[in-house]
Motif scaffolding. Structure first.
Motif, PDB file in Angstrom:
ATOM      1  N   GLY A 363    -116.720  18.086  18.983  1.00 45.88           N
ATOM      2  CA  GLY A 363    -115.571  18.789  18.415  1.00 45.88           C
ATOM      3  C   GLY A 363    -114.538  19.252  19.422  1.00 45.88           C
ATOM      4  N   ARG A 364    -114.686  18.861  20.690  1.00 46.63           N
ATOM      5  CA  ARG A 364    -113.696  19.278  21.684  1.00 46.63           C
ATOM      6  C   ARG A 364    -112.313  18.717  21.352  1.00 46.63           C
ATOM      7  N   PRO A 365    -111.271  19.541  21.435  1.00 42.57           N
ATOM      8  CA  PRO A 365    -109.918  19.045  21.142  1.00 42.57           C
ATOM      9  C   PRO A 365    -109.448  18.091  22.237  1.00 42.57           C
ATOM     10  N   PRO A 366    -108.454  17.279  21.931  1.00 45.70           N
ATOM     11  CA  PRO A 366    -107.929  16.352  22.946  1.00 45.70           C
ATOM     12  C   PRO A 366    -107.389  17.108  24.156  1.00 45.70           C
ATOM     13  N   ASN A 367    -107.556  16.525  25.322  1.00 48.53           N
ATOM     14  CA  ASN A 367    -106.983  17.114  26.528  1.00 48.53           C
ATOM     15  C   ASN A 367    -105.458  17.057  26.461  1.00 48.53           C
ATOM     16  N   PRO A 368    -104.793  18.028  27.043  1.00 44.59           N
ATOM     17  CA  PRO A 368    -103.316  17.998  27.061  1.00 44.59           C
ATOM     18  C   PRO A 368    -102.816  16.736  27.760  1.00 44.59           C
ATOM     19  N   GLN A 369    -101.795  16.135  27.189  1.00 47.27           N
ATOM     20  CA  GLN A 369    -101.221  14.917  27.773  1.00 47.27           C
ATOM     21  C   GLN A 369    -100.090  15.262  28.737  1.00 47.27           C
TER      22      GLN A 369
END
Length: 369
Positions: A363-369
């Motif tokens: 469930g970890r959110p996407p890393n900042p791009q």
């Protein structure tokens, strides 16, 4: 026992033996190689591309062909066998069989198991032609199956002529054992019955060390039934105990029939908790609930009065104790199947913690791009 490997140079330097032409065929040669490394049982599903090969494997003394209900279970059985014997083997037919067994081979690869997957391939004359064969995806390119296996095996041997068959087979087997990974061997369907001078040589000497006894890394649902079949076949003097979830059993239940046909005395505890509990602890939802089966009734139907089988359904500790006394006493010579009915939330704290960790990781959110 330490693992020792013969190499191709050693094999090629060995003198020829008095093997008759009928025993010096490609199929018999492959069978002798399997027996030499300790494989006395091969799990198979027949198909028209492997039938002649199966004839010659059956003819090899010391090699027992175990027919399975489907290719996936044959692969799982070879996986379980390898965990006990140190190496296992299965035989399927081209593409429809090969792609069916692929998931089991991938599991063996992830678990570092030496497993030899043998496929009966097309007639050697058909390679490089525009001919479209049955059991394929309708293209004249026969490499689809090979390309799939390249990602989950450490060596691939496509045997389309006799001159290099000896070297390809020996290389595949030695690589399988040295790297402790599955290998793929495809044998043209018109080749197994043909003799060749190199097939009269003595097999390469190998010794194998037994490995793991459970699948953890790959975690393929349904693995346990086939693996139990293979493991039990590898240790006929022992009684294997398997704890199998109801969801897993529904995927591969058919090969309980093969256990019975082989006269196995395995004890199976079927944990009936109404669904995929391991998935529930990761992320619950209605898709984790499965249709309840009459599991003992199913096994009784598969038994059908042939072989020795005893089943029981237990709902409390007292009934379980009584069943265990029976299967270790008067039914010790039977395949015993105990359906243990438990609450869907009756699970260990370790599974709860594991599910929580997996849920958090997934469930970890996407890393900042």
């Amino acid at each position: 026992m330490d693992t020792q490997f013969g190499d191709l140079d050693t094999c090629n330097s060995l003198p020829s033996t008095n093997i008759s032409p009928t025993e010096a065929t490609l199929g018999r040669h492959l069978g002798r190689r399997l027996v030499q490394i300790g494989v006395t049982d091969v799990f198979s599903v027949p198909g028209d591309f492997n039938l002649t090969l199966l004839d010659h494997l059956v003819a090899e003394p010391g090699l027992n062909l175990i027919g399975c209900c489907n290719e996936l279970n044959a692969g799982y059985a070879a996986d379980g066998y390898a965990r006990s014997r140190g190496v296992g083997a299965c035989v399927v037919t081209f593409t429809v069989g090969g792609l069916s067994v692929l998931n089991a081979i991938a599991g063996a690869y992830s678990e570092n198991l030496p497993l030899i997957c043998i496929v009966g391939g097309p007639n050697s004359n058909d390679y490089g032609t525009s001919r479209i064969l049955h059991h394929t995806i309708g293209l004249p390119d026969f490499s689809q199956e090979l390309r799939c296996f390249q990602t989950v095996t450490c060596f691939q041997a496509v045997v389309n002529n006799l001159d290099d068959a000896h070297e390809l087979i020996d290389t595949a087997i030695s690589t399988c054992i040295k790297e402790s990974k599955p290998v793929y061997i495809s044998i043209g369907c018109n080749l197994p019955a043909i003799p060749h001078p190199t097939f009269s040589r003595e097999p390469v000497p190998f010794s194998i060390s037994p490995k793991y006894e459970f699948q953890m890394q790959y975690g393929s649902i349904g693995w346990s039934v086939g693996a139990t079949l293979g493991y039990a076949q590898a240790v006929p003097n022992k009684r294997v105990i398997a704890c199998i979830g109801d969801g897993s059993f529904q995927v591969t239940a058919q090969d309980v029939s093969t256990m019975l046909r082989c006269g196995q005395k395995t004890i199976i505890f079927l944990i009936n908790n109404g669904g995929y509990t391991i998935e529930v602890e990761i992320h619950d939802g209605p898709y984790n609930v499965i249709k309840n089966w009459n599991y003992t009734g199913l096994v009784d139907a598969i038994h059908n009065g042939e072989g020795k089988c005893w089943t029981a359904k237990v709902r409390c500790e007292e009934e379980l104790v009584e069943a265990i006394e029976t299967i270790t006493g008067e039914k010790k010579d039977c395949l015993c199947f105990i359906e243990v009915i438990v609450h869907k939330d009756d699970t260990s704290k370790e599974l709860l913690e594991w599910g929580s960790r997996v849920s958090a990781a997934n469930g970890r959110p996407p890393n900042p791009q």
